[in-house]
Design a protein around this motif. Sequence first.
Motif, PDB file in Angstrom:
ATOM      1  N   ALA A 105       0.832  -1.210   0.000  1.00  9.79           N
ATOM      2  CA  ALA A 105       0.000   0.000   0.000  1.00  9.79           C
ATOM      3  C   ALA A 105       0.863   1.256   0.000  1.00  9.79           C
ATOM      4  O   ALA A 105       0.511   2.263  -0.622  1.00  9.79           O
ATOM      5  CB  ALA A 105      -0.917   0.004   1.221  1.00  9.79           C
ATOM      6  N   SER A 106       1.996   1.211   0.694  1.00 15.04           N
ATOM      7  CA  SER A 106       2.865   2.389   0.730  1.00 15.04           C
ATOM      8  C   SER A 106       3.305   2.745  -0.680  1.00 15.04           C
ATOM      9  O   SER A 106       3.244   3.913  -1.099  1.00 15.04           O
ATOM     10  CB  SER A 106       4.101   2.137   1.603  1.00 15.04           C
ATOM     11  N   TYR A 133      -2.276   6.960   8.108  1.00 14.31           N
ATOM     12  CA  TYR A 133      -1.120   6.088   8.359  1.00 14.31           C
ATOM     13  C   TYR A 133       0.203   6.869   8.228  1.00 14.31           C
ATOM     14  O   TYR A 133       0.355   7.678   7.302  1.00 14.31           O
ATOM     15  CB  TYR A 133      -1.147   4.919   7.362  1.00 14.31           C
ATOM     16  N   MET A 192       1.987   7.515   4.832  1.00 15.45           N
ATOM     17  CA  MET A 192       1.266   8.422   3.932  1.00 15.45           C
ATOM     18  C   MET A 192       1.403   9.863   4.418  1.00 15.45           C
ATOM     19  O   MET A 192       1.620  10.789   3.635  1.00 15.45           O
ATOM     20  CB  MET A 192      -0.219   8.038   3.888  1.00 15.45           C
ATOM     21  N   THR A 217      -8.421   7.566   4.667  1.00 11.80           N
ATOM     22  CA  THR A 217      -8.120   6.192   5.070  1.00 11.80           C
ATOM     23  C   THR A 217      -9.460   5.499   5.299  1.00 11.80           C
ATOM     24  O   THR A 217     -10.227   5.900   6.176  1.00 11.80           O
ATOM     25  CB  THR A 217      -7.280   6.180   6.362  1.00 11.80           C
ATOM     26  N   ASN A 261      -6.472   2.307  10.677  1.00 12.68           N
ATOM     27  CA  ASN A 261      -5.762   1.109  11.164  1.00 12.68           C
ATOM     28  C   ASN A 261      -5.653   1.039  12.679  1.00 12.68           C
ATOM     29  O   ASN A 261      -5.607  -0.040  13.257  1.00 12.68           O
ATOM     30  CB  ASN A 261      -4.366   1.039  10.552  1.00 12.68           C
ATOM     31  N   ASP A 311      -6.902   5.319   0.919  1.00  9.54           N
ATOM     32  CA  ASP A 311      -5.999   4.330   1.513  1.00  9.54           C
ATOM     33  C   ASP A 311      -6.862   3.147   1.932  1.00  9.54           C
ATOM     34  O   ASP A 311      -7.576   3.205   2.932  1.00  9.54           O
ATOM     35  CB  ASP A 311      -5.276   4.955   2.717  1.00  9.54           C
ATOM     36  N   ALA A 362      -5.711   0.089   2.576  1.00  9.41           N
ATOM     37  CA  ALA A 362      -4.836  -0.972   3.103  1.00  9.41           C
ATOM     38  C   ALA A 362      -5.617  -1.924   4.007  1.00  9.41           C
ATOM     39  O   ALA A 362      -5.400  -3.131   3.995  1.00  9.41           O
ATOM     40  CB  ALA A 362      -3.672  -0.358   3.877  1.00  9.41           C
ATOM     41  N   HIS A 363      -6.545  -1.370   4.792  1.00 12.12           N
ATOM     42  CA  HIS A 363      -7.288  -2.220   5.727  1.00 12.12           C
ATOM     43  C   HIS A 363      -8.712  -2.511   5.315  1.00 12.12           C
ATOM     44  O   HIS A 363      -9.449  -3.144   6.070  1.00 12.12           O
ATOM     45  CB  HIS A 363      -7.268  -1.598   7.130  1.00 12.12           C
ATOM     46  N   SER A 368      -2.508  -2.946   0.257  1.00 18.31           N
ATOM     47  CA  SER A 368      -1.599  -4.081   0.339  1.00 18.31           C
ATOM     48  C   SER A 368      -2.450  -5.322   0.115  1.00 18.31           C
ATOM     49  O   SER A 368      -3.613  -5.344   0.497  1.00 18.31           O
ATOM     50  CB  SER A 368      -0.985  -4.177   1.735  1.00 18.31           C
ATOM     51  N   HIS A 426      -1.074  -8.274   1.128  1.00 20.72           N
ATOM     52  CA  HIS A 426      -0.626  -9.176   2.200  1.00 20.72           C
ATOM     53  C   HIS A 426      -1.363  -8.895   3.508  1.00 20.72           C
ATOM     54  O   HIS A 426      -0.991  -9.412   4.552  1.00 20.72           O
ATOM     55  CB  HIS A 426       0.892  -9.092   2.402  1.00 20.72           C
TER      56      HIS A 426
HETATM   57  C1  LIG Z   1      -3.985   2.432   6.847  1.00 23.44           C
HETATM   58  C2  LIG Z   1      -2.685   1.890   6.322  1.00 23.44           C
HETATM   59  N1  LIG Z   1      -2.164   2.403   5.203  1.00 23.44           N
HETATM   60  C3  LIG Z   1      -1.014   1.962   4.692  1.00 23.44           C
HETATM   61  C4  LIG Z   1      -0.306   0.956   5.298  1.00 23.44           C
HETATM   62  C5  LIG Z   1       0.992   0.514   4.697  1.00 23.44           C
HETATM   63  O1  LIG Z   1       0.960  -0.834   4.341  1.00 23.44           O
HETATM   64  P1  LIG Z   1       2.308  -1.519   3.822  1.00 23.44           P
HETATM   65  O2  LIG Z   1       3.257  -1.549   4.972  1.00 23.44           O
HETATM   66  O3  LIG Z   1       1.881  -2.872   3.410  1.00 23.44           O
HETATM   67  O4  LIG Z   1       2.796  -0.686   2.717  1.00 23.44           O
HETATM   68  C6  LIG Z   1      -0.790   0.382   6.468  1.00 23.44           C
HETATM   69  C7  LIG Z   1      -0.066  -0.678   7.160  1.00 23.44           C
HETATM   70  O5  LIG Z   1      -0.387  -1.122   8.229  1.00 23.44           O
HETATM   71  C8  LIG Z   1      -2.026   0.856   6.986  1.00 23.44           C
HETATM   72  O6  LIG Z   1      -2.542   0.353   8.111  1.00 23.44           O
END
Ligand SMILES: Cc1ncc(COP(=O)(O)O)c(C=O)c1O
Length: 422
Positions: free
Chosen positions: A125-126, A151, A154, A202, A206, A231, A233-234, A254, A256
């Motif tokens: 995601a980053s 996050y 970001m 977001t 997270n 975002d 990611a979650h 992400s 993963h």
């Molecule tokens: C809200 C959010 N954005 C971005 C990320 C970044 O994910 P990654 O480390 O897989 O790039 C995370 C990771 O926990 C996250 O919780």
Amino acid sequence: MFSRRKFVRNATAIPLALKSLSQQNDLQFLKMERYDQDVTRDEDFWHLVKQAYTVSPTLVNLNNGGVCPQPKVVQDAVERYNKLSNETPSYYMWRILDKGRETIRERLAALGGCSSEEIAINRNASEALETVIFGLRLKAGDEVVLTKQDYPNMINAWKQREHRDGIVLKWIDLDLPSEDKKAIVDAYTNGFSDRTKVVHITHVINWIGQVIPVPEIASVARERNIEVVIDAAHSFAHLDYKIPDLGGDYLGTSLHKWLCAPFGSGMLWVKKEKIKNLYPLFGASDPEDESIRKFENLGTRSFAIEQAIGQAVDFHLMLGAKRKFDRLHYLKNYWMDQLEDEESVEFFTSRNPDFAGAIGFFNIKHITASKVGSMLLEKNIHVIPIQWEHFSGLRVTPNVYTLTTDLDRFVAGVKEIIDMDN
Ligand SMILES: Cc1ncc(COP(=O)(O)O)c(C=O)c1O
């Protein structure tokens, strides 16, 4: 008559060599048999799901918010593709496995409900979101609305743009947890001005698992010509939604995390008409190319990881997005309900499925979160203490392989800690 349920119950009679194969099949049977049934509370079903993973039988992992383990089929695929790559890397990686990327793109697009021409595959995601943050054409004085609860990677990327290009960051301090959609939407939109060019949202915060009403915020942003960066990611493969329904322009996630794909896999979605003007993070021969593939010039990367995303998609589809979300949300509420009567426990996560999924956050008054985290770890229970902005406590994140008995162990552990303190 052949009873699938009986077949499952008698699984121990199956010779060991066939067992792991049969466990995959059992899952398929169970899914077909119960497709229309609500299996949210069916521990037999989820016990079989657990068998598809290789998770520790001793350590209860309730930090799936960090990164999720892969089902064995995914791990095996990574190993297989890696071994194949090592037979002759330049041939098997670049001529054979590379051909699979288009299929993975199509499968991820089907999952996201969008065009495959809008999906780029990358590492996390980053990387996906920093492609957007550094690729947008912003000039000094342009404003970006974001929150203190976003996050850190970001936040840092946006701060770097502020430092380098003189853009202006407009910080929102969200009052969370909240079940007041309007208040959350207003918090964002009150930050909009005539100079606002971007809003960064977001989707699932997270830290505490709060779901942010992205479509409602995006709808106001669209009216004001403000671009929406999500975002996810979650939220991707956790909440049950299709990407275009969020109303955004750019989304990064992400794989993963909730898709349980190999570590180091991610995805960028860019709305078709936005691709041309977004600069790629890694230079492309034509930076204004209208092909989504311009965002994939990563240099040499692991093809094994990329290809095994396919097995993770299969696994996710077998569970079904809705069933997965219903179970995850149920598990979160299951442990919260059991700690409800503890006077010293405070919760920072909603129980309403519109505002939270799997992630829950709690605090025990008078005991520091790090101490609670260490004491639980001594009991072989892994949760994560968090201190960020207004949030101080512990994040608890189950997954599809988590059983209610695992959560019973966690709840008993918390109660013991509370009793020791009294
Ligand atoms: C809200 C959010 N954005 C971005 C990320 C970044 O994910 P990654 O480390 O897989 O790039 C995370 C990771 O926990 C996250 O919780």
